[in-house]
Design a protein around this motif. Structure first.
Motif, mmCIF file in Angstrom:
data_model
loop_
_atom_site.group_PDB
_atom_site.id
_atom_site.type_symbol
_atom_site.label_atom_id
_atom_site.label_comp_id
_atom_site.label_asym_id
_atom_site.label_seq_id
_atom_site.Cartn_x
_atom_site.Cartn_y
_atom_site.Cartn_z
ATOM 1 N N THR A 7 0.831 -1.200 0.000
ATOM 2 C CA THR A 7 0.000 0.000 0.000
ATOM 3 C C THR A 7 0.865 1.249 0.000
ATOM 4 O OG1 THR A 7 -0.119 0.083 2.408
ATOM 5 C CG2 THR A 7 -1.845 -1.171 1.280
ATOM 6 N N GLY A 56 -2.661 3.473 2.889
ATOM 7 C CA GLY A 56 -3.700 2.543 2.462
ATOM 8 C C GLY A 56 -4.622 3.115 1.400
ATOM 9 N N MET A 57 -4.321 4.315 0.921
ATOM 10 C CA MET A 57 -5.167 4.925 -0.106
ATOM 11 C C MET A 57 -5.054 4.209 -1.445
ATOM 12 S SD MET A 57 -6.678 7.240 1.576
ATOM 13 C CE MET A 57 -7.253 8.697 0.783
ATOM 14 N N VAL A 58 -3.880 3.618 -1.708
ATOM 15 C CA VAL A 58 -3.660 2.838 -2.929
ATOM 16 C C VAL A 58 -3.091 1.488 -2.506
ATOM 17 C CG1 VAL A 58 -2.336 2.636 -5.075
ATOM 18 C CG2 VAL A 58 -3.267 4.859 -4.389
ATOM 19 N N THR A 59 -3.683 0.424 -3.014
ATOM 20 C CA THR A 59 -3.229 -0.933 -2.734
ATOM 21 C C THR A 59 -2.960 -1.638 -4.056
ATOM 22 O OG1 THR A 59 -4.567 -1.044 -0.721
ATOM 23 C CG2 THR A 59 -3.835 -3.141 -1.648
ATOM 24 N N LYS A 83 -6.262 -1.158 -6.109
ATOM 25 C CA LYS A 83 -7.425 -0.563 -5.452
ATOM 26 C C LYS A 83 -7.065 0.875 -5.086
ATOM 27 C CE LYS A 83 -8.626 -5.034 -3.593
ATOM 28 N NZ LYS A 83 -8.643 -5.906 -2.437
ATOM 29 N N ILE A 84 -7.954 1.789 -5.443
ATOM 30 C CA ILE A 84 -7.723 3.208 -5.173
ATOM 31 C C ILE A 84 -8.909 3.749 -4.393
ATOM 32 C CG2 ILE A 84 -7.365 5.480 -6.212
ATOM 33 C CD1 ILE A 84 -6.259 3.985 -8.695
ATOM 34 N N SER A 85 -8.618 4.326 -3.245
ATOM 35 C CA SER A 85 -9.662 4.931 -2.432
ATOM 36 C C SER A 85 -10.204 6.165 -3.149
ATOM 37 C CB SER A 85 -9.089 5.329 -1.070
ATOM 38 O OG SER A 85 -10.019 6.108 -0.366
ATOM 39 N N GLU A 86 -11.510 6.343 -3.097
ATOM 40 C CA GLU A 86 -12.120 7.512 -3.725
ATOM 41 C C GLU A 86 -11.589 8.809 -3.127
ATOM 42 O OE1 GLU A 86 -16.377 7.396 -3.911
ATOM 43 O OE2 GLU A 86 -16.377 5.357 -4.695
ATOM 44 N N ASP A 87 -11.165 8.750 -1.865
ATOM 45 C CA ASP A 87 -10.681 9.950 -1.189
ATOM 46 C C ASP A 87 -9.422 10.526 -1.823
ATOM 47 O OD1 ASP A 87 -12.749 9.557 0.582
ATOM 48 O OD2 ASP A 87 -11.508 8.571 2.094
#
Length: 103
Positions: free
Chosen positions: A33, A37-40, A53-57
């Motif tokens: 990450t 943890g915003m991008v995994t 996986k990319i957090s919308e935030d």
């Protein structure tokens, strides 16, 4: 000559074990990450990126560069972890042998 025959059998056995270990690596995954943890990024043991996986935030149209940096950081960390996994799993076959670039 008998010793040579035994050595050849041992080498063939080791080769089969190495091939099996390489196949098993394809089924293993590592995860890394970035940005808290915003991008995994998930990668397989044969260095394929399986998922990102990319957090919308973290999606900001005005700051695409930050997202790109996070993706790069997570991807590079995932590939580093794959290298460590390969060394752990395959290193037992090459211990004591000087075989640069084998894996």
């Amino acid at each position: 000559m008998k010793n040579m025959g035994n050595m050849m059998k041992q080498m063939q056995k080791m080769q089969k074990q190495m091939l099996k270990a390489q196949e098993e690596l394809k089924e293993k995954t590592v995860e890394a990450t970035a940005g808290g943890g915003m991008v995994t990024v998930i990668a397989s043991g044969d260095k394929r990126i399986i998922d990102i996986k990319i957090s919308e935030d973290v999606i900001d149209p005005d700051d695409a560069e930050m997202l790109q940096d996070l993706i790069l950081a997570a991807t590079n960390e995932a590939l580093k972890r794959v290298d460590e996994l390969v060394e752990k799993d395959m290193g037992k076959f090459t211990k004591g042998m000087n075989m640069p670039g084998m894996f």
